[in-house]
Design an enzyme around this catalytic site. Sequence first.
Site, PDB file in Angstrom:
ATOM      1  N   ASN A  10      10.732 -18.681  -8.814  1.00 34.34           N
ATOM      2  CA  ASN A  10      10.263 -17.332  -8.463  1.00 34.34           C
ATOM      3  C   ASN A  10      10.537 -17.115  -6.977  1.00 34.34           C
ATOM      4  O   ASN A  10       9.825 -17.641  -6.127  1.00 34.34           O
ATOM      5  CB  ASN A  10       8.756 -17.242  -8.770  1.00 34.34           C
ATOM      6  CG  ASN A  10       8.147 -15.950  -8.257  1.00 34.34           C
ATOM      7  OD1 ASN A  10       8.845 -14.989  -7.941  1.00 34.34           O
ATOM      8  ND2 ASN A  10       6.814 -15.914  -8.191  1.00 34.34           N
ATOM      9  N   LYS A  12      10.211 -14.471  -5.267  1.00 35.00           N
ATOM     10  CA  LYS A  12       9.328 -13.470  -4.645  1.00 35.00           C
ATOM     11  C   LYS A  12      10.159 -12.467  -3.838  1.00 35.00           C
ATOM     12  O   LYS A  12      11.266 -12.119  -4.248  1.00 35.00           O
ATOM     13  CB  LYS A  12       8.236 -14.146  -3.804  1.00 35.00           C
ATOM     14  CG  LYS A  12       7.539 -15.256  -4.584  1.00 35.00           C
ATOM     15  CD  LYS A  12       6.310 -15.765  -3.924  1.00 35.00           C
ATOM     16  CE  LYS A  12       5.772 -16.943  -4.729  1.00 35.00           C
ATOM     17  NZ  LYS A  12       4.498 -17.428  -4.241  1.00 35.00           N
ATOM     18  N   HIS A  97       0.836 -12.963 -12.562  1.00 36.41           N
ATOM     19  CA  HIS A  97       0.935 -13.825 -11.377  1.00 36.41           C
ATOM     20  C   HIS A  97      -0.229 -13.509 -10.425  1.00 36.41           C
ATOM     21  O   HIS A  97      -0.632 -12.353 -10.287  1.00 36.41           O
ATOM     22  CB  HIS A  97       2.281 -13.593 -10.681  1.00 36.41           C
ATOM     23  CG  HIS A  97       2.561 -14.617  -9.622  1.00 36.41           C
ATOM     24  ND1 HIS A  97       1.981 -14.557  -8.376  1.00 36.41           N
ATOM     25  CD2 HIS A  97       3.316 -15.741  -9.632  1.00 36.41           C
ATOM     26  CE1 HIS A  97       2.388 -15.601  -7.662  1.00 36.41           C
ATOM     27  NE2 HIS A  97       3.202 -16.336  -8.398  1.00 36.41           N
ATOM     28  N   GLU A  99      -0.435 -13.209  -7.346  1.00 36.11           N
ATOM     29  CA  GLU A  99      -0.180 -12.213  -6.295  1.00 36.11           C
ATOM     30  C   GLU A  99      -0.261 -10.794  -6.856  1.00 36.11           C
ATOM     31  O   GLU A  99      -0.661  -9.860  -6.156  1.00 36.11           O
ATOM     32  CB  GLU A  99       1.191 -12.491  -5.641  1.00 36.11           C
ATOM     33  CG  GLU A  99       1.111 -13.731  -4.749  1.00 36.11           C
ATOM     34  CD  GLU A  99       2.415 -14.496  -4.587  1.00 36.11           C
ATOM     35  OE1 GLU A  99       3.488 -13.932  -4.854  1.00 36.11           O
ATOM     36  OE2 GLU A  99       2.343 -15.683  -4.199  1.00 36.11           O
ATOM     37  N   GLU A 169      -1.388 -21.877 -12.811  1.00 37.13           N
ATOM     38  CA  GLU A 169      -1.158 -21.843 -11.368  1.00 37.13           C
ATOM     39  C   GLU A 169      -2.490 -21.701 -10.644  1.00 37.13           C
ATOM     40  O   GLU A 169      -2.979 -20.570 -10.448  1.00 37.13           O
ATOM     41  CB  GLU A 169      -0.262 -20.655 -11.003  1.00 37.13           C
ATOM     42  CG  GLU A 169       1.100 -20.695 -11.649  1.00 37.13           C
ATOM     43  CD  GLU A 169       2.104 -19.919 -10.811  1.00 37.13           C
ATOM     44  OE1 GLU A 169       3.045 -20.547 -10.329  1.00 37.13           O
ATOM     45  OE2 GLU A 169       1.922 -18.712 -10.624  1.00 37.13           O
ATOM     46  N   GLY A 175       1.558 -21.590  -2.585  1.00 32.97           N
ATOM     47  CA  GLY A 175       2.037 -21.330  -1.233  1.00 32.97           C
ATOM     48  C   GLY A 175       1.199 -21.992  -0.149  1.00 32.97           C
ATOM     49  O   GLY A 175       1.329 -21.668   1.027  1.00 32.97           O
ATOM     50  N   SER A 215       2.759 -25.103  -5.175  1.00 35.09           N
ATOM     51  CA  SER A 215       3.287 -26.083  -4.216  1.00 35.09           C
ATOM     52  C   SER A 215       3.943 -27.277  -4.883  1.00 35.09           C
ATOM     53  O   SER A 215       3.851 -28.408  -4.393  1.00 35.09           O
ATOM     54  CB  SER A 215       2.186 -26.524  -3.235  1.00 35.09           C
ATOM     55  OG  SER A 215       1.722 -25.413  -2.504  1.00 35.09           O
ATOM     56  N   GLY A 236       7.729 -21.629  -6.458  1.00 33.91           N
ATOM     57  CA  GLY A 236       7.881 -20.556  -5.489  1.00 33.91           C
ATOM     58  C   GLY A 236       8.721 -21.024  -4.310  1.00 33.91           C
ATOM     59  O   GLY A 236       9.954 -21.065  -4.373  1.00 33.91           O
ATOM     60  N   GLY A 237       8.051 -21.433  -3.244  1.00 33.53           N
ATOM     61  CA  GLY A 237       8.736 -21.787  -1.995  1.00 33.53           C
ATOM     62  C   GLY A 237       9.913 -22.732  -2.166  1.00 33.53           C
ATOM     63  O   GLY A 237      10.994 -22.503  -1.610  1.00 33.53           O
TER      64      GLY A 237
HETATM   65  C1  PEP Z   1       4.243 -19.230  -7.357  1.00 31.35           C
HETATM   66  O1  PEP Z   1       4.147 -18.270  -6.598  1.00 31.35           O
HETATM   67  O2  PEP Z   1       4.299 -19.046  -8.585  1.00 31.35           O
HETATM   68  C2  PEP Z   1       4.277 -20.567  -6.785  1.00 31.35           C
HETATM   69  C3  PEP Z   1       4.090 -21.587  -7.572  1.00 31.35           C
HETATM   70  O3  PEP Z   1       4.506 -20.646  -5.434  1.00 31.35           O
HETATM   71  P1  PEP Z   1       4.626 -22.005  -4.564  1.00 31.35           P
HETATM   72  O4  PEP Z   1       5.486 -22.963  -5.323  1.00 31.35           O
HETATM   73  O5  PEP Z   1       5.244 -21.572  -3.275  1.00 31.35           O
HETATM   74  O6  PEP Z   1       3.243 -22.531  -4.403  1.00 31.35           O
END
Ligand code: PEP
Length: 252
Positions: A10, A12, A97, A99, A169, A175, A215, A236-237
């Site tokens: 993802n 973002k 999600h 966010e 999650e 994040g 993460s 994500g990141g």
């Molecule tokens: C996400 O936003 O779905 C996510 C898992 O982000 P991150 O891996 O950056 O924690």
Amino acid sequence: MSRQKIVAGNWKMNKSLQEAKTLVEMIINQVNDFDEVTKIIIPPFPFLDAVNHLISSKANFSLGAQNCHTNAGGAFTGEVSASILKSVGCDYVLVGHSERRQFFKEKEADFILKIKEALKNNIRPVFCIGETIHERKTDNHFKVVTEQLSSVLKEFSVAEFSKFILAYEPVWAIGTGETATAAQAQEMHAYIRNIVTDLYDSNIAAQVSILYGGSCNPQNAQELFKCPDVDGGLIGGASLNADDFCKIIFSF
Ligand code: PEP
């Protein structure tokens, strides 16, 4: 029972078009032969078509969208419908999600409509759930996840649910650099599978892929993916860097 293994990236609200193309090319070069894992690329809307052109002939790559609208089409300036997403090659869409819940105040009623639109257009929802740090610290995480799941799944038949991917999650891990331990992830994934058994049946519960997100990185992916009820990751990141994302894919 062998379930679909998935690593989804993802992105973002990140990357330019050129950066997006370069990132996808680098990922394809490294993992195209590793076709036992479904790789879902989830870029910002404007890059979907370009990414689709790069991945469409590659082994077990799929395109996903970060969101879709609750309506089928019409006068909703700035929004994107599931049918538009299908027309550019999307097979998956994120729904629920954290966010979207936190910043856009989306609620169960929105998730239900979005998932219905996705399914009508043959797009599989990746339905995200997870507790906040306060909810975990007050020992409410199982209750919260139960409510998040049952309030939405009650609207879907077993045939519809067979198209779902679930993503656990924990909000406190997204994040933040703080990851759920493998034991915490396994405990919650097994719990989620039990809820699915209660809401539907044990066959469908054994089949549904449940991804961990929060993460996840090349250092912790292997331990997480070894858990019997963790079927992959929503990243994500670490999905913004080709080497990190590919190392996560190779962690199975
Ligand atoms: C996400 O936003 O779905 C996510 C898992 O982000 P991150 O891996 O950056 O924690």
